[in-house]
Design a protein around this motif. Structure first.
Motif, mmCIF file in Angstrom:
data_model
loop_
_atom_site.group_PDB
_atom_site.id
_atom_site.type_symbol
_atom_site.label_atom_id
_atom_site.label_comp_id
_atom_site.label_asym_id
_atom_site.label_seq_id
_atom_site.Cartn_x
_atom_site.Cartn_y
_atom_site.Cartn_z
ATOM 1 N N ARG A 116 0.850 -1.184 0.000
ATOM 2 C CA ARG A 116 0.000 0.000 0.000
ATOM 3 C C ARG A 116 0.888 1.237 0.000
ATOM 4 O O ARG A 116 1.177 1.807 1.055
ATOM 5 C CB ARG A 116 -0.901 0.021 1.242
ATOM 6 N N TRP B 130 -19.803 15.739 -1.691
ATOM 7 C CA TRP B 130 -18.738 15.610 -0.721
ATOM 8 C C TRP B 130 -18.127 14.217 -0.686
ATOM 9 O O TRP B 130 -17.352 13.911 0.207
ATOM 10 C CB TRP B 130 -19.286 15.940 0.667
ATOM 11 N N LEU B 131 -18.508 13.377 -1.618
ATOM 12 C CA LEU B 131 -17.909 12.049 -1.612
ATOM 13 C C LEU B 131 -16.431 12.154 -1.918
ATOM 14 O O LEU B 131 -15.995 13.032 -2.643
ATOM 15 C CB LEU B 131 -18.579 11.152 -2.648
ATOM 16 N N ASN B 132 -15.674 11.218 -1.389
ATOM 17 C CA ASN B 132 -14.232 11.196 -1.611
ATOM 18 C C ASN B 132 -13.521 12.452 -1.136
ATOM 19 O O ASN B 132 -12.464 12.799 -1.650
ATOM 20 C CB ASN B 132 -13.908 10.999 -3.101
ATOM 21 N N LEU C 130 -15.135 4.060 4.801
ATOM 22 C CA LEU C 130 -15.514 2.996 3.872
ATOM 23 C C LEU C 130 -16.656 3.431 2.977
ATOM 24 O O LEU C 130 -16.688 3.150 1.789
ATOM 25 C CB LEU C 130 -15.916 1.745 4.673
ATOM 26 N N LEU C 131 -17.592 4.156 3.561
ATOM 27 C CA LEU C 131 -18.758 4.555 2.792
ATOM 28 C C LEU C 131 -18.448 5.692 1.834
ATOM 29 O O LEU C 131 -18.968 5.754 0.734
ATOM 30 C CB LEU C 131 -19.863 5.025 3.744
ATOM 31 N N VAL C 132 -17.640 6.606 2.325
ATOM 32 C CA VAL C 132 -17.487 7.852 1.591
ATOM 33 C C VAL C 132 -16.378 7.799 0.545
ATOM 34 O O VAL C 132 -16.472 8.434 -0.499
ATOM 35 C CB VAL C 132 -17.219 8.979 2.617
ATOM 36 N N MET C 133 -15.322 7.048 0.854
ATOM 37 C CA MET C 133 -14.162 7.053 -0.033
ATOM 38 C C MET C 133 -14.186 5.873 -0.984
ATOM 39 O O MET C 133 -14.332 4.738 -0.564
ATOM 40 C CB MET C 133 -12.874 6.965 0.797
ATOM 41 N N SER C 134 -14.044 6.158 -2.242
ATOM 42 C CA SER C 134 -13.950 5.046 -3.173
ATOM 43 C C SER C 134 -12.604 5.018 -3.870
ATOM 44 O O SER C 134 -12.315 4.114 -4.617
ATOM 45 C CB SER C 134 -15.061 5.132 -4.216
ATOM 46 N N GLN C 135 -11.794 6.028 -3.633
ATOM 47 C CA GLN C 135 -10.476 6.010 -4.246
ATOM 48 C C GLN C 135 -9.444 5.625 -3.211
ATOM 49 O O GLN C 135 -9.436 6.133 -2.098
ATOM 50 C CB GLN C 135 -10.133 7.397 -4.781
ATOM 51 N N GLN C 136 -8.577 4.741 -3.606
ATOM 52 C CA GLN C 136 -7.627 4.187 -2.652
ATOM 53 C C GLN C 136 -6.770 5.260 -1.998
ATOM 54 O O GLN C 136 -6.384 5.126 -0.848
ATOM 55 C CB GLN C 136 -6.727 3.154 -3.354
ATOM 56 N N GLU C 137 -6.469 6.351 -2.705
ATOM 57 C CA GLU C 137 -5.602 7.372 -2.119
ATOM 58 C C GLU C 137 -6.308 8.125 -1.014
ATOM 59 O O GLU C 137 -5.681 8.795 -0.217
ATOM 60 C CB GLU C 137 -5.160 8.423 -3.155
ATOM 61 N N PHE D 59 -8.299 6.693 1.226
ATOM 62 C CA PHE D 59 -8.585 5.836 2.372
ATOM 63 C C PHE D 59 -7.867 6.355 3.606
ATOM 64 O O PHE D 59 -6.756 6.842 3.538
ATOM 65 C CB PHE D 59 -8.074 4.402 2.107
ATOM 66 N N LEU E 129 -8.745 1.889 7.367
ATOM 67 C CA LEU E 129 -9.309 1.239 6.181
ATOM 68 C C LEU E 129 -8.219 0.558 5.379
ATOM 69 O O LEU E 129 -8.397 -0.552 4.874
ATOM 70 C CB LEU E 129 -10.003 2.301 5.325
ATOM 71 N N SER F 248 -7.950 -3.338 4.518
ATOM 72 C CA SER F 248 -7.965 -3.778 3.129
ATOM 73 C C SER F 248 -6.916 -4.857 2.874
ATOM 74 O O SER F 248 -6.917 -5.486 1.833
ATOM 75 C CB SER F 248 -7.718 -2.594 2.196
#
Lengths: 301, 414, 343
Positions: free
Chosen positions: A89, A160-162, A239-246, A248, A252, A256
């Motif tokens: 990571r 405001w996601l991510n 977990l809910l809000v972030m979908s991009q690995q950077e 996290f 989380l 992962s």
């Protein structure tokens, strides 16, 4: 242990010290003397043990950790584990920074807003006060899980996601914080002081800032610590809000790495140990302030 | 691949026309360990499409599927390509949140015969929605310690002929070497439940959704497993627990029935020192079953569906990529063509030189294309719970199954 | 809290009569942030989940998949049908009730909550007092050690606990059987207290105690810190006066400390009630999501999770949440009546 121990305390050190030490020594030989201490220390060890093992595991290789019996003392694989963690990571350090930033921001906001709110509930009489407070309490009662999905919907709507905003702003004033502050301010800040300040022409906010805040050190310390820990360790929100690995956060990222089979436990333990360090430091620092606040309280009487 | 080449050429042309074309970004969400397959595929894909940047987001198995469920529910944070494991594929398929690949522009049914039969069935919902392309499968095999069996005078034929002889072999093993034959009797139960199924039949539910847990194969499953426990041949350890892996390491557990990928785990971290002593065989009673299995789907709300489809096709229909994943993580390819590679014919050191991959290929071909129901995991859980009571609290089998049926119907009643 | 009378006469410096007196509206300004944030971010999820509880909603179908169900979800959760109501007081009734998921989860949640919650406070209060009075210099390290469990996150700790509680190789069993097998002069003096065989912690009868232990482990330090910070507000002269009057340590604890700690107790116990009734992480991770054999450790929150995400029925999960809300609200109100006081 007799009560004379108590009276000896607030009086400052010098003259009675050596006599006190002698008495302590004598008393320490009686079972009723050391038994409570022993129990407390045993309890402390129980508290410490799993934590200790986490750090021990961080310094061992995977196969060592999974071997039975597990290692009891530190090994030498810490650097390797960290290397592996970063290889798996690469943005781990960035995630750590994100976690810290979110926690600091959330804590700062909470300390300010909750003490303000708690002060209002504690020191003012205003229509609807009790209803509002009951409402505040009621918000704590709903299990957070069900709010998950609609929360994401909301965050999506406002874009405001991510982003870290989604992790900081919604929790910027926790009901628990206000509750705690109300309790503490109610018992630690004398009304007369507030009245006097008001008579002296101090504005309402000024009263808060100059009278109340200095007096609630221990509560601020505790609330700050707890908020920081909660925000820092929270992974569901991320977990809910972030979908991009950077984007996290650190917990989380560590989660992962888990899967059945070849889980890099060494790397995870090392990561967990590193992740928990800021908390330890923070605790060390804030508990000192707690002590300072306590000595002030002792003198104040 | 022609489509890919054309696309690739088109993109190259487009990028060559001067304006600074930004890299197209493809988001792939996956779980551990499937993410390693994706990572193996990325460099190969970039050779053909250097202008595509592939961002891989990997989470733990549970977290990933939760995140995907949330994403599908809210329409937010959806990836372009979604990795899904067998336990969830039916649910996602029936939910309707992912593209039906049998329809244009995908027309994936043309590839149907390239995969092992059952894999496609697993990804197809009851309503005929072909929701995801199969990536890897887990043909079920019996892995056993030949050296321990030899010591106990047990032959492979004895192990695989029937369950009765399997249990007898276990008793002999225990008597002569002290080792347990299997980690947990539940493994037997799980296999027998899947025995005798034909194409189109469901394990727990039939086509109308009726609960099947009182059927004879369930009774046989429970009874046989109970016998195994009574014979003392199982070590009562749960899969993947510390005692489980230690058991293999120390040789106190002599066999296990799982997907072919178990060989990789044993070799890499569970019991690397037992190299050469293991063999792979068919599951007793001649059952062909699959353990696990991964798929790739494209959410309806994805942004780059065309590119996503290209990548998914690349990962699942390209022999090179499937073999790469096979080599990398012992993920048995879902693509039949990939199993014609010489890699499959190589002897496996860990298994004492056995050419086990050929055996697995044969097993995979025989696995029936059973129907999957999105509530299978629920039913499995209820059945497991009742099974535990049969084992631990000596509950009567028929009562347990009746209770299971009631409980499933209750939970699923809708 | 007694009413604070507004100052009667206004000092000359004060504003003109026509301006609204600051102390009348400032409190609203001060509490506004909380309510604004709540209205913005908390209310919508709340209302939505209440709304959703009347629908059947398979999450993966997206928002379009919601279907009206009315009170059906609640009926489904409570499952009060088919019960032998006429035998209300017999074991038969209760064991059948226990077989229903929600009631079993409720029972588990309460069991876990009480068994882990009560010791948290029963131990934290005297512990805080003890540390406060006895550990002047070593206070920091001792408190730190007790607080550590609260800081850790579950990822690493699960691994450690599962390793420690391992039947054949765990440290805990090694210590326990070591003590049980301890031999002096051919006799096992401790065998009556400690086991001589490895304890199979995986057995269902141990699942709940282990989960309770872990929850207790996590929070006893937290409660101790709360009480410790509240102890600072108790003036020393109270104790001094009591000592002069001849009161012993225990009496001082009982008659000075405990009554004055009531406000903090109210807070701490409320938090414990709310937290324990929503218990999810520890039992979930320890049992790998299954709740253990026979689901002995499945809490209501776990069930919510299972029903919502695994069974694909978010509407029912929301119904469970709101049912729990009522339970928690009732208990909190009760707690308030007992420990809270209008002083």
């Amino acid at each position: 242990m007799t009560a004379s121990q108590l009276t000896a305390q607030p009086v400052a050190k010098a003259p009675a010290t050596s006599r006190r030490h002698a008495r302590l020594l004598l008393r320490s030989l009686k079972p009723s003397g050391w038994l409570p201490y022993a129990i407390v220390m045993l309890g402390a060890l129980i508290m410490l043990a799993p934590f200790y093992f986490m750090f021990v595991f961080a310094t061992h290789t995977n196969s060592d950790i999974l071997s039975m019996p597990p290692p009891l003392w530190f090994g030498s694989a810490l650097v390797d584990n960290i290397h592996q963690l970063v290889a798996l990571r690469p943005h781990f350090w960035h995630s750590l920074g994100l976690s810290l930033w979110v926690a600091v921001a959330a804590t700062g906001l909470n300390l300010f807003l909750c003490s303000l709110g708690g002060y209002a509930f504690a020191m003012y009489e205003f229509p609807g006060r009790d209803t509002l407070f009951a409402g505040l309490m009621a918000t704590m009662l709903l299990p957070a899980f069900v709010g998950m999905i609609p929360f994401v919907l909301l965050m999506n709507e406002i874009g405001w996601l991510n982003s870290t905003r989604a992790l900081i702003v919604p929790g910027a004033c926790s009901a628990f914080g206000v509750f705690m502050m109300r309790q503490y301010i109610g018992s630690a800040v004398p009304r007369e002081l507030v009245e006097a300040a008001r008579m002296d022409g101090c504005g309402e906010f000024g009263i808060y800032w100059r009278i109340v805040v200095p007096l609630i050190g221990p509560a601020m310390g505790t609330l700050g610590l707890v908020t920081f820990i909660g925000s820092y360790n929270n992974f569901v929100g991320a977990l809910l809000v972030m979908s991009q690995q950077e984007m996290f956060t650190a917990p989380l990222v560590l989660r992962s790495l888990q899967g059945t089979g070849q889980t890099p436990w060494g790397a995870i333990s090392a990561g967990s140990a590193i992740t928990v360090l800021p908390l330890l430091i923070l605790f060390a620092v804030s508990s000192r302030r707690l002590i300072e606040g306590l000595s002030a309280g002792a003198v104040k009487g | 691949m022609k489509l890919a080449t054309t696309l690739g050429l088109a993109m190259l042309l487009a990028s060559a026309t001067g304006h600074a074309s930004a890299q197209t970004v493809l988001t792939v969400a996956s779980f551990k360990d499937l993410d390693r397959s994706v990572q193996a595929a990325i460099p190969l894909y970039r050779k053909i499409h250097p202008e595509v940047e592939i961002k891989l987001v990997a989470l733990g198995y549970g977290d990933h599927h939760n995140a995907m469920t949330t994403a599908l529910a809210t329409g937010a944070n959806l990836p372009d390509v979604m990795g899904i494991e067998i336990g969830f594929v039916a649910k996602f398929a029936e939910g309707g949140g992912v593209e039906d690949l049998s329809k244009p522009p995908y027309n994936a049914l043309q590839y149907k015969d390239k995969f092992f039969r059952f894999a496609v069935a697993q990804a197809t919902s009851r309503g005929g929605i072909f929701a995801a392309m199969p990536a890897d499968i887990g043909p079920g095999a019996l892995f056993y310690r030949k050296d321990l069996m030899d010591k106990a005078g047990v032959t492979e034929a004895q192990l695989t002929r029937s369950w009765a002889s399997f249990i007898d072999a276990g008793k002999a093993l225990k008597a002569k070497t002290g080792a347990y034959l299997i980690p947990h009797a539940a493994a037997i139960k799980d296999i027998i439940i899947r025995s005798g199924l034909k194409d189109g039949e469901g394990i727990y539910f039939d086509a109308k959704g009726k609960v099947l847990v009182e059927s004879p194969r369930f009774v046989e499953a429970f009874e046989t497993a109970k016998l195994a426990r009574a014979a003392g041949i199982d070590a009562k350890v749960g899969a993947w627990s510390n005692e489980w892996s230690e058991g293999f390491k120390r040789g106190t557990i002599a066999s296990e029935m799982m997907g072919s990928w178990l060989a990789g785990h044993l070799k890499n971290w569970i019991a690397p020192d037992t190299k050469g002593h293991w063999r792979s065989a068919g599951i007793p009673g001649g059952v062909s079953a699959s353990y696990g299995g991964s798929f790739y789907a494209i959410p309806k709300g994805a942004k780059n569906k065309e590119l996503a489809w290209d990548f998914v096709k690349f990962m699942t229909t390209s022999k090179e990529v499937q073999i790469a994943a096979f080599r990398e993580l012992d993920a048995f390819p879902a693509l039949v063509e990939a199993t014609t590679d010489p890699f499959v014919d190589q002897p496996m050191d860990f298994l004492g030189g056995q050419k086990a991959r050929q055996d697995w290929k044969a097993i995979a071909a025989k696995i029936p294309a059973t129907e999957v129901d999105k509530l299978d995991p629920v039913a499995a859980e209820v059945v497991s719970a009742e099974f535990d009571k049969v084992l631990e609290q000596d509950k009567d089998v028929k009562t347990a199954l009746a209770d299971a049926k009631k409980a499933i119907e209750r939970r699923v009643r809708r | 809290m007694s009413a604070a009378p507004a100052p009667i006469g206004t000092p000359a410096k004060q504003t003109k009569r026509r301006r609204l007196k600051p102390w009348r509206f400032m409190p609203y300004v001060f509490v506004a942030p909380f309510f604004i944030l709540f209205l913005g971010f908390g209310l919508f999820p709340l209302l939505f989940s209440a709304y959703a509880s009347f629908f059947r909603w398979e999450l993966t179908a997206g928002l379009a998949g919601m279907k009206w169900e009315g009170l059906g979800n609640y009926a489904f959760v409570l499952q009060l049908d088919d019960l032998p109501w006429s035998h209300f007081f017999s074991g038969e009734f209760w064991s059948q009730l226990y077989a229903r998921d929600f009631w079993r989860a409720l029972y588990n949640t309460f069991w876990l909550g009480i068994v882990s919650g009560l010791p948290q406070h029963l131990i934290a209060v005297p512990l805080a007092f003890f540390i406060h009075t006895k550990f002047r210099r070593a206070r920091n390290p001792v408190i730190a050690m007790y607080f550590l469990p609260y800081i850790t996150n579950t990822v690493a700790i699960t691994l450690v606990f599962s390793s420690l509680f391992s039947r054949d190789f765990g440290v805990i069993n090694q210590v326990l059987t070591g003590l049980g097998r301890l031999e002096t002069f051919g006799v096992h003096p401790l065998a009556w207290l400690f086991p001589v065989q490895n304890v199979d912690w995986g057995r269902p009868e141990y699942t709940r105690p282990i989960v309770s232990f872990i929850v207790w482990w996590r929070f006893v330090g937290w409660n101790t810190v709360l009480y410790l910070s509240a102890l600072q507000t108790i003036p020393k002269d109270l104790y001094e006066a009591a000592t002069i009057d001849g009161a012993g340590l225990w009496q001082q604890f009982r008659y000075i400390t405990v009554p004055l700690l009531r406000p903090m107790m109210l807070l701490a116990v409320t938090l414990t009630i709310i937290g324990n009734l929503q218990l999810f992480e520890e039992p979930f991770i320890l049992t790998g999501g299954s709740g253990g054999v026979g689901q002995v450790a499945e809490t209501v929150a776990m069930q919510m999770y299972k029903v919502g995400l695994n069974d694909g029925d978010f509407g029912t999960a929301s119904a469970v949440a709101w049912l729990m809300f009522m339970v928690i609200a009732a208990l909190t109100w009760l707690n308030n009546r007992t420990l809270g006081r209008k002083d």
